[in-house]
Design a protein around this motif. Sequence first.
Motif, short mmCIF file in Angstrom:
data_model
loop_
_atom_site.label_atom_id
_atom_site.label_comp_id
_atom_site.label_asym_id
_atom_site.label_seq_id
_atom_site.Cartn_x
_atom_site.Cartn_y
_atom_site.Cartn_z
N ARG A 60 0.85 -1.19 0.00
CA ARG A 60 0.00 0.00 0.00
C ARG A 60 0.88 1.24 0.00
O ARG A 60 1.88 1.30 0.73
CB ARG A 60 -0.89 0.01 1.25
CG ARG A 60 -1.86 1.20 1.31
CD ARG A 60 -2.52 1.30 2.68
NE ARG A 60 -1.56 1.75 3.70
CZ ARG A 60 -1.39 1.15 4.85
NH1 ARG A 60 -2.07 0.06 5.15
NH2 ARG A 60 -0.51 1.62 5.73
N VAL A 61 0.54 2.22 -0.83
CA VAL A 61 1.25 3.49 -0.84
C VAL A 61 0.57 4.43 0.13
O VAL A 61 -0.62 4.72 0.02
CB VAL A 61 1.29 4.10 -2.26
CG1 VAL A 61 1.87 5.51 -2.21
CG2 VAL A 61 2.11 3.22 -3.20
N ASP A 62 1.34 4.91 1.10
CA ASP A 62 0.79 5.76 2.15
C ASP A 62 0.69 7.22 1.70
O ASP A 62 -0.27 7.91 2.05
CB ASP A 62 1.64 5.65 3.41
CG ASP A 62 1.72 4.22 3.91
OD1 ASP A 62 0.66 3.57 4.00
OD2 ASP A 62 2.84 3.73 4.19
N TYR A 63 1.69 7.69 0.96
CA TYR A 63 1.57 9.01 0.36
C TYR A 63 2.51 9.09 -0.84
O TYR A 63 3.49 8.34 -0.96
CB TYR A 63 1.88 10.12 1.37
CG TYR A 63 3.32 10.26 1.77
CD1 TYR A 63 4.22 11.00 0.99
CD2 TYR A 63 3.80 9.70 2.95
CE1 TYR A 63 5.56 11.14 1.35
CE2 TYR A 63 5.13 9.84 3.33
CZ TYR A 63 5.99 10.55 2.53
OH TYR A 63 7.30 10.70 2.89
N GLY A 64 2.20 10.03 -1.74
CA GLY A 64 3.02 10.20 -2.94
C GLY A 64 2.71 9.15 -3.99
O GLY A 64 1.70 8.43 -3.94
N ARG A 65 3.59 9.05 -4.96
CA ARG A 65 3.49 8.05 -6.02
C ARG A 65 4.82 7.29 -6.07
O ARG A 65 5.89 7.90 -5.97
CB ARG A 65 3.21 8.73 -7.37
CG ARG A 65 3.19 7.76 -8.56
CD ARG A 65 2.95 8.50 -9.87
NE ARG A 65 3.07 7.61 -11.02
CZ ARG A 65 2.09 6.84 -11.48
NH1 ARG A 65 0.91 6.85 -10.87
NH2 ARG A 65 2.27 6.06 -12.53
N MET A 66 4.74 5.96 -6.23
CA MET A 66 5.96 5.16 -6.20
C MET A 66 5.96 4.12 -7.31
O MET A 66 4.91 3.56 -7.65
CB MET A 66 6.13 4.47 -4.84
CG MET A 66 6.32 5.44 -3.68
SD MET A 66 6.52 4.63 -2.06
CE MET A 66 8.09 3.82 -2.29
N ASP A 67 7.13 3.91 -7.87
CA ASP A 67 7.34 2.84 -8.86
C ASP A 67 7.96 1.64 -8.16
O ASP A 67 8.83 1.78 -7.29
CB ASP A 67 8.28 3.32 -9.98
CG ASP A 67 7.71 4.51 -10.73
OD1 ASP A 67 6.47 4.60 -10.87
OD2 ASP A 67 8.51 5.38 -11.15
N PHE A 68 7.51 0.45 -8.56
CA PHE A 68 7.97 -0.78 -7.91
C PHE A 68 8.45 -1.79 -8.93
O PHE A 68 8.06 -1.76 -10.10
CB PHE A 68 6.84 -1.42 -7.09
CG PHE A 68 6.37 -0.58 -5.93
CD1 PHE A 68 7.00 -0.66 -4.70
CD2 PHE A 68 5.30 0.30 -6.07
CE1 PHE A 68 6.58 0.11 -3.63
CE2 PHE A 68 4.87 1.08 -5.02
CZ PHE A 68 5.51 0.98 -3.80
N MET A 69 9.28 -2.70 -8.41
CA MET A 69 9.72 -3.83 -9.23
C MET A 69 9.58 -5.12 -8.43
O MET A 69 10.07 -5.21 -7.31
CB MET A 69 11.17 -3.65 -9.68
CG MET A 69 11.70 -4.83 -10.50
SD MET A 69 13.38 -4.57 -11.10
CE MET A 69 13.10 -3.25 -12.27
N LEU A 70 8.88 -6.07 -9.00
CA LEU A 70 8.75 -7.40 -8.43
C LEU A 70 9.61 -8.35 -9.25
O LEU A 70 9.48 -8.38 -10.49
CB LEU A 70 7.29 -7.85 -8.43
CG LEU A 70 6.97 -9.25 -7.86
CD1 LEU A 70 5.55 -9.27 -7.29
CD2 LEU A 70 7.09 -10.34 -8.94
N THR A 71 10.46 -9.10 -8.59
CA THR A 71 11.29 -10.08 -9.29
C THR A 71 11.05 -11.45 -8.67
O THR A 71 11.22 -11.65 -7.47
CB THR A 71 12.78 -9.74 -9.17
OG1 THR A 71 13.00 -8.42 -9.67
CG2 THR A 71 13.62 -10.72 -9.99
N LEU A 72 10.63 -12.39 -9.50
CA LEU A 72 10.36 -13.76 -9.08
C LEU A 72 11.37 -14.67 -9.77
O LEU A 72 11.33 -14.83 -10.99
CB LEU A 72 8.94 -14.15 -9.45
CG LEU A 72 8.49 -15.57 -9.08
CD1 LEU A 72 8.47 -15.75 -7.56
CD2 LEU A 72 7.12 -15.87 -9.67
N ALA A 73 12.27 -15.25 -8.99
CA ALA A 73 13.32 -16.10 -9.55
C ALA A 73 13.33 -17.43 -8.82
O ALA A 73 14.18 -17.71 -7.97
CB ALA A 73 14.68 -15.41 -9.41
#
Length: 891
Positions: free
Chosen positions: A109-122
């Motif tokens: 969950r983003v609490d404030y602002g805007r954020m970019d994320f990366m999920l890596t499944l290896a």
Amino acid sequence: MYRNISDYGLIGNMQTAALVSADGSIDYYSLPYFDSPTIFASLLDERNGGFFSLKPSEPFTSSREYLTGTCILSTSFTTKHGRATLYDFMPVENSSLSQRPPGIHRCLRVDYGRMDFMLTLAPRPDYARSKSVIQHDGPGFTISHANSPVTLLHSLQDFDADGTGTDTLTLSFSLDQGESAHFDLVHGPVNLEEKLPCPFESTKSWWKEWLHYCIGERCTWLGEFTPLVHRSMLTLKLLTFQPTGSIIAAVTTSLPESIGGERNWDYRFTWLRDASFTLKSLFTLGHINEADSFIRWLHDTYRKHGSRELMIMYSIHGEQALREQHLTHLDGYRHSKPLRIGNAAHSQQQWDIYGEVMDAALRLSDYAGKIDETLWPFFRDICEMAIENWRKPDDGIWEVRNGPYHFVYSKVMCWVALDRGITIARRFGFNAPLDRWTREREEIRSQVLSRGFSNKLNSFVQRFDTEILDASLLILPLVNFLPVSDHRIQGTIEACRKHLMKNGFIRRYLADDGLQGEEGGFLLCNFWMIECLALSGKIIEAEELLGVTMNAANDLGLFAEEYDPRRKEMLGNFPQAFSHIGYINAIAALLSGKLPPETRDPELSLMQRMQWLLPLRLTLNESRQPAESTTEKIETRLDARLKVMLGRLQGAFFDSRHRRVDYPAMKRSRSFGEYQRLAQHLHRFDPESLQTDMERKAFWINIYNILIIHGVITLDIQRSVLEIVNFFGRIGYDIGDRFYSPDDIEHGILRKNRSHPTFPIRQFSSNDPRLQLAVETFDPRIHFALVCASSSCPPIEFYDAEKIDHQLDIAARSFINRNGLELDEKKRELRLSRIFQWYGRDFGDNRDQVLDYLLQFCDESLRERIVSMRTQLRIRYLPYNWDLNRRLGET
């Protein structure tokens, strides 16, 4: 680059568990069980082990914590553009979510602002020995490999995926303030069309309810230690294999005790050695259900394998074959090799196991008030094996690989086996060669004192006839081999502090053990030292050492097996159950050490004195609230439920320091209030609903025994019930709107309205409506079932109509063999319990008939000796002990 072990937090579902780094990467995860092959193991090989990360795609800082009272790990990410919170957890299968496929849940969950994320499944299944391919399959991604399918489900609407068709998947996505996403990594069949909500609230509630469902004084009073003790309890719960109740030593395999060395072991198994300490910690904190589950696992293991085939450790499924293998294709944590699965120590000879098994059995007796009679042959055989083997060398508690040796700890634990066996046999009247066991016990003690103690070091030593110190000898006062005040115990404590402690942490020993490399401070030894100091009355020193030892915990309150104080880093497998058990027991010792010593009984108030002296009737289950609706169905086994509940309360409030139940503390507890409310349901129970004689006997025996204990608690009886005028005639329960005292139950109902031994009148008059409840057939064995309020008691949790004939036989044998009958062959004297004087006519019309009745319950050897001299025997009667809460072990 390998992260420090302390960088990880633990999540799990009591089937398996995962380690999550501070920056959101799952670097260790076995599927589907604790001891299964890993699917993620970059902790053991950073390049090839596999991982599952979820983090911001720009520079960030992170902090983490567990949500209070839960096993939900909360990680906070902060970037220059915003802040987000990631919750990692695994719902347990007996929660409301039991129909969901098991797996890891990650709620973001983003609490404030805007954020970019990366999920890596290896994923790298089967310890990275199998290849996998990730395919995009509708709303999720499927990992294909040889075993059961694993699926990544997600709630994202807008994302970029890279790596489908390969063994590594990357998802890129953005979230605005207030937006959330969740990701479920589940194994087994799954419906890809099903919408899966984030099960956050239900999981949080389940853990909070579990933590607070406890019985005992320690539920509420832990003081400043509350958060870390709770974290240790939650960790032990996570390390429990729910299907069986066993507790694994640690989640991981092959985290090194010496970086770059060979001391790398697989700890994903259950050691019987841990049993006694585990039970001690669970009962100390009032988690009776977990103790019950663990006890059932122990008993199932004992029955399955028997004494001769007993191993020191088992798999979580109870398997004995734990063949050790080396995974040469993996690098090992920070290049520490070999990386092992399985454990060759399972086939070692370690005689100390006998003491641990018997100490656990005695703890069960102390806390639960019973021992399963069918297990006594097993326990008796364990004692015999201790006698058979204690003179032989073994591989010891530390599982050395250059043995065997004559380890002093092993000898002491064989002494413990016999000491506990003797106590249990006497307490419950079990058949055992007590004279021989006593001689062997004293011989072990003599050998340990003469060959296991060094006058030069003023300390007990690791092996016979050596000058080698060993921290395991700190256990001697904890198992009551010698009192902590003994100069040899105090010398051992000081020698360990002087020679084995380095930078505040105690090493197990300094001797060659057949392995290369050094190890760090062993945390369990620090906690043993804290217990010893607390028992010695050195509370300040114990608290100081505790403060130093807490440096070995990470920010989440988790302990590994060892700690290197110079490098300030954890060593060994993680998190380590024994370290958390040691912490709980050390805190319990500290808290007990701070209690004022027993000096004299508290002053009785005027009201208490009046209660004691005036023979006024006292209804113990009197309701202070309006009667409840009579339409509610009352359970037919209410007596058994009350008996079991009171037994658990006695266990939860058993004071191990003074060896008796702390009834005043029990009386103040919330749990006893729940018992009293349950007892009020007897108002609406109709005794006439008991259809058979067996049902009547079982019900009224159970009610009699709980009524006596309830009276002791309510009237604050310190010693003898004779302090209370007419105790057995004045206290009682209201059952079906009629009053029943112990005298009413014993003489009116169970003795079929026979006269009281003191008063030549019948308990019930001919027009008393309670007379119709009397049993149809009088059974003299009921006398042996009505003595359960004393420190010795038949090994029966509650009387059951379907089993009562067998249970009364058990009660009779137990009573006869635990000082109900004594034969003095030299004086030609047979000493009997005064029960047989008071109620002689219940057992026979003359002396010979009474004796014939008793002989059927004696063991064969005693029976033959009595028969051989019965015409010459003189009968005497033993004093009767009316102290219903005397110290356990006293006679």
